[in-house]
Design a protein around this motif. Structure first.
Motif, short mmCIF file in Angstrom:
data_model
loop_
_atom_site.label_atom_id
_atom_site.label_comp_id
_atom_site.label_asym_id
_atom_site.label_seq_id
_atom_site.Cartn_x
_atom_site.Cartn_y
_atom_site.Cartn_z
N TYR C 25 1.15 -1.14 0.24
CA TYR C 25 0.38 0.02 -0.12
C TYR C 25 0.43 1.19 -0.45
O TYR C 25 0.72 2.33 -0.93
N LEU C 35 -4.32 4.03 -3.72
CA LEU C 35 -3.68 2.25 -3.66
C LEU C 35 -4.75 1.34 -4.24
O LEU C 35 -5.44 1.95 -4.58
N PHE C 37 -7.53 -0.85 -3.74
CA PHE C 37 -8.35 -1.71 -2.98
C PHE C 37 -8.76 -3.40 -2.90
O PHE C 37 -9.72 -3.60 -2.48
N ILE C 104 -10.97 4.38 -6.54
CA ILE C 104 -11.17 3.75 -5.57
C ILE C 104 -13.00 2.30 -6.39
O ILE C 104 -12.31 1.46 -5.74
N ILE C 108 -11.13 -1.96 -6.64
CA ILE C 108 -12.41 -3.03 -6.46
C ILE C 108 -13.13 -3.64 -6.90
O ILE C 108 -13.64 -4.85 -6.98
N VAL C 228 -9.74 -10.66 2.87
CA VAL C 228 -10.12 -9.70 4.73
C VAL C 228 -8.23 -8.95 5.15
O VAL C 228 -8.10 -8.23 6.08
N LEU C 231 -7.97 -5.94 4.10
CA LEU C 231 -8.62 -4.92 4.62
C LEU C 231 -7.44 -4.77 6.14
O LEU C 231 -6.98 -3.54 6.66
N PHE C 234 -4.72 -2.94 5.71
CA PHE C 234 -5.13 -1.58 5.76
C PHE C 234 -5.09 -1.06 6.44
O PHE C 234 -3.98 -0.12 7.06
N ASP C 272 -10.70 -11.79 13.33
CA ASP C 272 -10.83 -10.67 12.57
C ASP C 272 -10.89 -9.69 12.54
O ASP C 272 -10.75 -8.10 12.77
N VAL C 273 -12.38 -9.45 13.75
CA VAL C 273 -12.22 -8.56 14.79
C VAL C 273 -11.22 -6.83 15.24
O VAL C 273 -11.67 -6.00 14.93
N LEU C 276 -9.75 -4.48 12.90
CA LEU C 276 -10.50 -4.25 11.84
C LEU C 276 -11.44 -2.48 12.76
O LEU C 276 -11.34 -1.83 12.62
N VAL C 277 -11.61 -2.81 14.00
CA VAL C 277 -11.03 -2.69 15.30
C VAL C 277 -10.53 -1.18 15.52
O VAL C 277 -10.93 -0.45 15.60
N LEU C 279 -8.65 -0.36 13.21
CA LEU C 279 -8.92 0.44 11.92
C LEU C 279 -9.29 1.76 12.50
O LEU C 279 -9.36 3.13 12.06
N LEU C 280 -10.63 1.37 12.54
CA LEU C 280 -11.61 2.06 12.57
C LEU C 280 -11.01 3.28 14.36
O LEU C 280 -11.46 4.67 13.57
N LEU C 283 -8.65 5.10 12.36
CA LEU C 283 -8.88 6.86 11.61
C LEU C 283 -9.08 7.50 12.27
O LEU C 283 -9.07 8.41 12.18
#
Lengths: 240, 665, 299
Positions: C25, C35, C37, C104, C108, C228, C231, C234, C272-273, C276-277, C279-280, C283
Motif C-alpha cells: 500500500y 492504492l 483496494f 477507488i 474495487i 480480509v 483490509l 490497510f 478478525d475483529v 478492524l476495530v 482500523l476504525l 482512523l
C-alpha cells in the motif's frame, strides 16, 4: 537557442498568458521581470512542460517541444530550477545532484563526466561541499536555493530556467545568489531568469522582458530597461 | 398556490395512485416479488446516493446498514414477538445510530480512508451477525412469516377482482406497502436534498474549506448525511426481511455493497430516477445471467448501441476516434465474451466488476446523467433555451443586515500575531487594525504572509501566539464555521466555489445561517420552512443581482467564466451578512474589463457599510480603493499608511524591486 | 505464560504478512496518493499461481523445496504483470482526471473480477499448499515454531530490505523516492513519473504475491483468502503511516499478536475483529498513523 512564439496558456479556465513572444539566444542571460501575478512563473512552467500550452509554439535548439511532457523536455536539454526550490528533502545533497543528472545517468542524454561535474558543482557552491551527505530538507533556505540551481546544472542543460532564485531569502543571501548567476553567465550558460527584484536582475542580464498581465509590455537591452519608468510602474502602479 | 402548481400536484397524485394500483394487474407472483425487491433496493440506493452522489464519499458498508435494519426486524420477530410496524420504526432508528457511528471517523478522514472505514465496518457487522448466535441465530438464519394486513376477500362484493388466493394476496399487499414506502422515501429525500441540507452536502463535497468558511460545518453535515443514508438503509432492510421471509448472514456481505454501488453509479447519482434504474438492473441482472440466451441478447444490444454511438461520435467528431475505440471495443468484446461463456452465473461477480469499470470510465454520470446530457445537446441544437428575462423589478435591492453600532472602536484588532511553521515564521509579531467602514489594503511580495494572515483570521490556522479581537471579542479557539457566523466572511485566492451547484444555490449556502427550521420541518414542508426558503431565495437573487449575475442564476457555477466566478464568490461571502469581508486576490486572473467591474462592486460594498480587507497584486486596484494599506515582507509589517505614502516608502520599493540599487529606478 | 509466549511468536509471523501487504500500500500511495483496494486479491492470485506452479513442478518429479524455489520467480513475474494491469486499467485515467472515487471504484471492481476469475479457475474450496519445509515444529524453550513461520519472517524482511537498498543505491530507486516526495520536481529531473507509478504498482503486487506464497503453506489457499487480509493490512498501513517507513512491520506484528490472542482467549470466529476495530479507532483518533507526522493544510 530557446524561442517562444505567440504562447497562450493558463490553468483550467484561467488564461494567464496572452500571446507571449520571447527569444533566448545561445550564451546569453535573459530576464523576465514583472509584478506578482503577471504570469512569470506560469511562463516557466509552460516552457518546461509542467503545464500544457493552449496554443503557440516553443522551440528548443530548433526542435519543436510544444506540448511535450516535462521529463521529455528535460531530456531534450531544458533545466528548470523551480519556484520554491523544490529540492527533495529526504534525499542527501549528493543524491539531489545526481537526480539532476538523471537523463545522463540513464542514457537519455550524453553522459559526459558526471563525477567531474559533481566536483565542479561543489567548487561553484562551496556551501554544498560541506554538506554533501546532509539531507536536503535540513539545509537553510539559501543553501536549498544553491542546491536547486546546482541540481539543474547537473543536466548539462542547453538552457537553464531560473524561477525567482531570490524569493524568501535575506538580502545578504540574495546578493550571493546573484553573484553566482553572474559567474554562470561568465561560463556562457544560457539562462532565462525570472525575477521579482527587477533592479538586481537588470543589473546582470543582457536582455530584459517586462511581463504585465500575461503580455510583454516592454522589452529591450537590460541597460535600456534600467532607466525606463515603465518598469517601476509595472510594479507599483502608475501614479494617478 | 398557482394553477401550474396545482395541476402538477394533481398529476403526481394520479401517478402515485397508478403505481400503487399497478401490482393488482400483474398476475405472475414472480414479477410481483421482483417489483417488491426492486422497490426495496431503490429505497436503499437512493439513501446511498445521499452519501455517494451528494457528499461524494464512497461507502462500501451499506450492506451492513441494510443488514442491521433487516436483523432488527428479525430479532424483534423471534426474540420479542414484535411484528412489522415496530420493526419499521426501530430498524431505521438503529441503523441511523450505526450510521452516526460509522461516520465518526469522518471527523478526520475522507476519500480512500473513509471508504476503508466503511469496508471495515461492513466486515465487522457481518462477522457479528455470524457470531452472535444468541441474538441472530448465526449461520442458521432467521425465518419469518409473511404478513396479511387486510383480508380483501371480505370486499369481493364491491370489487370482484379482489377474489384471489391468500398467498397472492399476501404478496400483493406487501408489494403495495413497499411501493408506498418507496413513494414516501422519494418525497422525503427530494425535499431534504432540495433544502439547505442537500446544498450543504454538495457544498462540503465540492469545497470543504469553503463550506466551513460559510458557517456550514463539514463534519456535522457529513455525519448527518451518513445518518440519513443509514435510516433509509434500515427502512429498506426491515422491509426486505419480511419480503424474503428468511434472513441469512451472507445476504449482507461485501458483494451486496458492491451491487448497491453499481446501482447508484450505473443509474446515475444525484437523482431519484437513477437509483431506481440502477436497482432494476442489479435486481434483474441475476435473472438475466441465469438465462444464457437472454444474456447474449442483452450483450448484443449493448454492443449494437456501443457501435452506433461510436459511429455517431466519430462522424460528429465530438471525441477523438482513438478515445472512442476503447469503449466500443469493450461493448463488442462483452458480446464475444457472452458467446464464449456457457455458465454465466459463475461469472456474475466479474460481470459486475466489468460493469463498474465501464461506468466509472465511460458513463461517470450514469444512465440518467447520460440521458440528461443527450437531451441538453438536442435542445441546444434545435433551439436556444429561452429563459424568460428576469424582471428587474422583482429583485429587491440588496442591503446588508448589519446592526448599527455606536462606537468608535476598531472592528478588527490584531496584535502581535505569530504564526510559526516549523522553523519558518510566516507571520512575525503582526499588528493590524481595521476601522469600521473602510477598505484596508494588504500587500507584499510573494510569500510575505498575506494569505497566512487571512487563514489565521478565518480559523484555518491557529496562530502560535498573539491575539485577534473582532467586534471586541477574541477569536481564540474558534473554528472556521463559528468565525464565519460571527460576521467574518472571505473569498479565496484560488476560487473555491461549489462547482456542481447553481449560482443561486452557491449563494444560498452562504445564507445557510438564516434558516431556523430543522430536518423534519423540511421533510414535511412546514409553513415556516417554506417561508424561509422563499425569503432566502429572494435575498439570494438580490445578491446575485448586486454582482450582476442574476441572469444566470440557474447555471452551474463551474460553467461560469472565471471573472464571473470571482464575483459569485463575493456574493456568496456577502450572504453571510458579514461585518468584515476578506478578499484574497479578487482580481487575479481577471481581464481588464472584469477588473473595472470588480472595482466598482468592491466600492459599492464599502458604501453599504461592510468593511473590507483587500489582498491584491494589481497595484492600481489596491491603491485606488484602499483607505489604508499595510505592507508585509517576510511575515513582518514593514509599512502602513495611506496609498500615496506607501507607494513612495523606500522600504516598500526595496521589498518589491529589491537591492540597494532600487533607488536607481 | 508459556502459552502467551507461544501466541506472541505465532502472532509475529502473521504480522509480517500484514506488514508485507501494507508495504505494498505504501509503495503506491507514496508515488501516486492512490492504492489498490484489491491488494488482498493480488496476494490471493500470487498464492494460487504459486500453487499451480509448484504442483506442476512436483508433477515433473522435482522435490518440493526445489519446486518452491523455482516457483518464486514465476510468481514474482506474475505479480509484476498483475500490478501493471491494475495500474493501467484502474488507476491511470483516474489520476489524470483527478477523480478520487474513480480509482477507488475501479480498483474495487478489478479486485472483484480477479477474485471471481480465481473462483472459476481454482474453485471455491480452500486448497492445501505443499510446504517446502518440514512441518514438525522446532522447539526453543517453551515455544514451538514452524520452520515456515521463520521463512515468512525472513522472506518479508528480505523483500523490504531489497526495496530499501534499491531506493538508496540505484539511481532508479532514487527516482522513485524523488517522485514520492515531489512529483512535479521529479518530472523536471527528466524522470517519467507516470512510469514510476506503474512500477510502484508492479512492485506493490509483487510484495503481495510474495506474501501470498509465504503464507500459503501455513494456512490454506483459495479465492477468498485475500479480501480480509487486504483490509487488515490497510489497518496496519495506517498504523505504520501510509507515507513511508518500516513502521508497517511493527504495526503488522502488533496486529498479528492481538489477533492470535483474541483467537485463543475469545473465539476464532472473532479473530478478525481486533484488526478492524483498530482500523476504525486509529482512523478516528490519529489518521496520520502512530509513526506518521501531520502535514500542513494548504488553502
Amino acid at each position: 537557442m530557446l524561442s517562444v512564439s505567440n504562447l497562450h496558456a493558463g490553468y483550467g479556465k484561467v488564461q494567464v498568458l496572452h500571446g507571449l513572444n520571447l527569444e533566448v539566444p545561445r550564451g546569453s542571460l535573459v530576464t523576465l521581470i514583472g509584478a506578482n501575478g503577471a504570469g512569470k512563473t506560469t511562463t516557466l512552467r509552460v516552457l518546461s512542460g509542467m503545464i500544457a500550452p493552449h496554443s503557440g509554439s516553443i522551440h528548443l535548439s530548433g526542435t519543436d517541444i510544444t506540448g511535450w511532457p516535462s521529463h521529455a523536455i528535460t531530456r531534450q536539454g531544458m533545466a528548470h530550477s523551480p519556484e520554491g526550490r523544490r529540492v527533495f528533502p529526504t534525499l542527501s545533497v549528493t543524491d539531489n545532484l545526481l537526480l539532476g543528472g538523471f537523463p545522463r545517468l540513464t542514457g537519455a542524454r550524453a553522459r559526459g563526466d558526471i563525477d567531474a561535474d559533481l566536483r565542479r558543482m561543489f567548487d561553484l557552491f562551496p556551501r554544498l561541499d560541506e554538506r554533501r551527505q546532509q539531507l536536503a530538507g535540513t539545509l537553510s533556505g539559501g543553501e536549498q536555493q544553491m542546491l536547486a540551481m546546482a541540481r539543474a546544472l547537473m543536466l548539462n542543460p542547453d538552457v537553464l530556467l531560473l524561477d525567482e532564485p531570490s524569493m524568501g531569502l535575506a538580502p545578504k543571501l540574495v546578493e550571493e545568489v546573484f553573484a553566482t548567476i553572474a559567474r554562470l553567465k561568465a561560463l556562457k550558460v544560457t539562462m532565462l531568469l525570472v525575477e521579482q527584484f527587477a533592479a538586481a536582475a537588470l543589473e546582470i542580464a543582457d536582455t530584459g522582458y517586462v511581463l504585465e498581465n500575461g503580455r510583454i509590455t516592454v522589452s529591450g537591452s537590460a541597460s535600456d530597461l534600467r532607466d525606463n519608468p515603465k518598469v517601476r510602474a509595472a510594479y507599483l502602479g502608475s501614479a494617478h | 398556490m398557482n394553477r401550474a402548481d396545482a395541476s402538477r400536484i394533481a398529476l403526481l397524485a394520479v401517478g402515485a395512485l397508478a403505481v400503487l394500483v399497478l401490482p393488482f394487474f400483474i398476475t405472475s407472483p414472480y414479477y410481483i416479488h421482483l417489483i417488491t425487491t426492486i422497490a426495496i433496493y431503490s429505497i436503499l440506493v437512493m439513501g446511498l446516493d445521499v452519501v455517494f452522489g451528494y457528499t461524494g464519499e464512497v461507502s462500501i458498508g451499506h450492506a451492513a446498514l441494510w443488514g442491521i435494519g433487516a436483523y432488527t426486524a428479525g430479532v424483534f420477530y423471534i426474540k420479542l414477538g414484535l411484528g412489522l410496524l415496530p420493526s419499521l420504526i426501530a430498524g431505521p432508528i438503529i441503523a441511523g445510530a450505526f450510521g452516526a457511528l460509522l461516520a465518526l471517523p469522518a471527523l478526520r478522514v475522507t476519500g480512500p480512508y473513509l471508504a476503508m472505514v466503511t469496508l471495515a465496518f461492513g466486515t465487522i457487522v457481518q462477522i457479528l451477525i455470524n457470531e452472535m448466535d444468541f441474538l441472530t441465530n448465526g449461520a442458521r438464519g432467521i425465518p419469518l412469516t409473511k404478513l396479511l394486513f387486510i383480508d380483501l376477500r371480505n370486499y369481493t362484493d364491491w370489487f370482484p377482482f379482489f377474489s384471489m388466493p391468500i398467498a397472492r394476496m399476501r404478496e400483493l399487499e406487501y408489494c403495495v406497502l413497499v411501493l408506498a414506502f418507496l413513494l414516501l422515501s422519494i418525497l422525503v429525500i427530494n425535499r431534504i436534498l432540495a433544502s439547505r441540507y442537500g446544498r450543504a452536502f454538495e457544498a462540503l463535497r465540492d469545497s470543504p474549506i469553503a463550506a466551513d468558511c460559510m458557517g456550514v460545518s463539514v463534519y456535522r453535515y457529513k455525519v448527518l448525511a451518513f445518518v440519513i443514508s443509514a435510516v433509509f438503509a434500515g427502512l429498506s432492510g426491515a422491509l426486505f426481511s419480511y419480503s424474503e421471509v428468511y434472513l441469512a448472514p451472507n445476504n449482507f456481505s461485501f458483494e451486496k455493497s458492491i451491487e448497491f454501488l453499481l446501482a447508484v453509479t450505473l443509474g446515475g447519482r444525484k437523482s431519484r430516477l437513477g437509483p431506481i434504474i440502477g436497482a432494476i438492473v442489479v435486481v434483474y441482472l441475476p435473472n438475466l445471467l441465469a438465462d444464457i440466451e437472454l444474456f447474449r441478447g442483452a450483450a448484443l444490444t449493448v454492443a449494437v448501441i456501443g457501435v452506433v454511438a461510436g459511429v455517431i461520435t466519430a462522424v460528429r467528431r465530438t471525441h477523438s476516434i482513438r478515445r472512442m475505440l476503447v469503449p466500443v471495443a469493450l461493448c463488442v468484446g462483452f458480446y464475444v465474451f457472452s458467446i464464449a461463456l456457457d455458465k454465466i452465473t459463475d461469472y456474475r461477480a466479474a460481470i459486475y466488476g466489468v460493469m463498474i469499470l465501464f461506468v466509472v470510465y465511460y458513463l461517470p454520470d450514469g444512465i440518467v446523467g447520460f440521458l440528461k446530457q443527450m437531451r441538453a445537446q438536442v435542445r441546444s441544437r434545435t433551439q436556444q433555451t429561452s429563459r424568460p428575462p428576469l424582471s428587474e423589478l422583482s429583485v429587491a435591492e440588496w442591503t446588508p443586515r448589519i446592526e448599527a453600532v455606536q462606537t468608535n472602536k476598531a472592528l478588527l484588532e490584531v496584535s502581535q500575531v505569530l504564526m510559526q511553521f516549523g522553523g519558518l515564521r510566516a507571520l512575525d509579531q503582526v499588528d493590524l487594525t481595521v476601522q469600521r467602514g473602510t477598505i484596508h489594503g494588504l500587500i507584499g511580495p510573494n510569500g510575505s504572509g498575506k494569505s497566512t494572515f487571512i487563514n489565521v483570521l478565518t480559523g484555518i490556522y491557529q496562530p502560535t501566539a498573539g491575539q485577534v479581537l473582532f467586534c471586541g471579542h477574541s477569536l481564540e479557539g474558534l473554528k472556521s464555521p463559528a468565525i464565519a457566523l460571527s460576521g467574518l466572511a472571505r473569498t479565496f485566492q484560488n476560487v473555491q466555489l461549489f462547482g456542481e451547484l447553481s449560482l443561486i444555490d452557491n449563494v444560498l449556502v452562504g445564507l445557510h445561517h438564516s434558516y431556523r427550521s430543522g430536518l423534519f420541518a423540511v421533510a414535511f414542508r412546514s409553513p415556516r420552512s417554506v417561508r424561509e426558503e422563499a425569503e432566502a431565495h429572494a435575498r439570494a437573487m438580490s445578491l446575485l443581482h448586486f454582482v450582476g449575475l442574476a441572469e444566470s442564476a440557474n447555471e452551474e457555477a463551474r460553467n461560469l467564466p472565471y471573472g464571473k466566478q470571482r464575483l459569485l464568490e463575493i456574493a456568496r461571502a456577502l450572504a453571510l451578512d458579514p461585518q468584515l469581508l476578506l478578499l484574497d486576490e479578487p482580481a487575479a486572473g481577471l481581464t481588464a474589463s472584469d477588473i473595472v467591474e470588480l472595482v466598482a462592486i468592491i466600492g459599492k460594498i464599502r458604501d453599504k457599510g461592510v468593511s473590507i480587507i483587500l489582498i491584491e497584486h494589481h497595484m492600481d486596484v489596491v491603491m485606488g480603493l484602499s483607505d489604508t494599506i499595510t505592507v508585509l515582507d517576510f511575515g513582518q509589517k514593514i509599512a502602513e499608511g495611506v496609498p500615496a505614502e506607501v507607494r513612495n516608502n523606500p522600504r516598500v520599493i526595496e521589498a518589491y524591486l529589491g537591492g540597494a540599487s532600487a533607488s536607481a529606478l | 505464560m508459556d502459552i502467551l509466549a507461544q501466541l506472541i511468536v505465532s502472532g509475529i509471523s502473521v504480522g509480517m504478512i500484514y506488514g508485507a501487504i501494507a508495504f505494498g500500500y505504501q509503495l503506491t500511495f507514496s508515488t501516486s496518493q492512490t492504492l489498490n483496494f484489491g491488494q488482498g486479491e493480488a496476494l490471493m492470485l500470487g498464492a494460487l499461481v504459486g500453487l499451480t506452479t509448484v504442483n506442476f513442478l512436483i508433477g515433473q518429479s522435482i522435490a518440493t523445496p526445489l519446486a518452491y524455489l523455482l516457483m518464486l520467480p514465476v510468481v514474482l513475474a506474475f505479480g509484476c504483470v498483475q500490478g501493471v494491469v491494475v495500474e493501467v486499467l484502474g488507476v491511470r485515467q483516474a489520476i489524470r482526471t483527478g477523480s478520487e472515487s474513480g480509482w477507488i471504484m475501479a480498483t474495487i471492481a478489478l479486485g472483484i473480477i480477479f477474485r471471481n476469475l480465481a473462483e472459476n479457475i481454482w474453485g471455491r474450496d480452500a486448497l492445501k499448499f505443499p510446504s517446502p519445509l518440514t512441518e514438525t515444529a522446532l522447539t526453543i524453550g517453551p515455544v514451538h515454531i514452524q520452520p515456515m513461520e521463520i521463512a515468512i519472517t525472513l522472506g518479508t524482511l528480505a523483500l523490504a530490505l531489497a526495496v530499501e537498498v534499491f531506493n538508496r543505491k540505484s539511481i532508479y530507486g532514487k527516482a522513485v523516492v524523488a517522485t514520492s516526495s515531489d512529483r512535479d520536481a521529479a518530472g523536471l529531473m527528466g524522470i517519467n513519473t507516470r512510469l514510476v507509478i506503474t512500477f510502484s504498482y508492479a512492485l506493490s503486487s509483487v510484495s503481495a504475491a510474495l506474501a501470498g506464497v509465504l503464507v500459503a503453506p501455513v494456512t490454506l489457499t483459495g479465492a477468498n483468502m485475500g479480501a480480509v487480509l487486504g483490509l487488515k493490512a490497510f489497518a496496519v498501513a495506517i498504523i505504520g503511516g501510509l507515507s513511508s517507513g518500516l513502521g508497517v512491520f511493527v504495526g503488522g506484528m502488533i496486529l498479528g499478536v492481538a489477533e492470535t490472542l483474541t483467537g485463543f482467549y475469545l473465539s476464532t470466529g472473532y479473530k478478525d475483529v481486533p484488526g478492524l476495530v483498530l482500523l476504525l479507532i486509529v482512523l478516528s483518533v490519529k489518521p496520520s498513523g502512530l509513526f506518521g507526522k501531520k502535514g500542513i493544510k494548504k488553502v
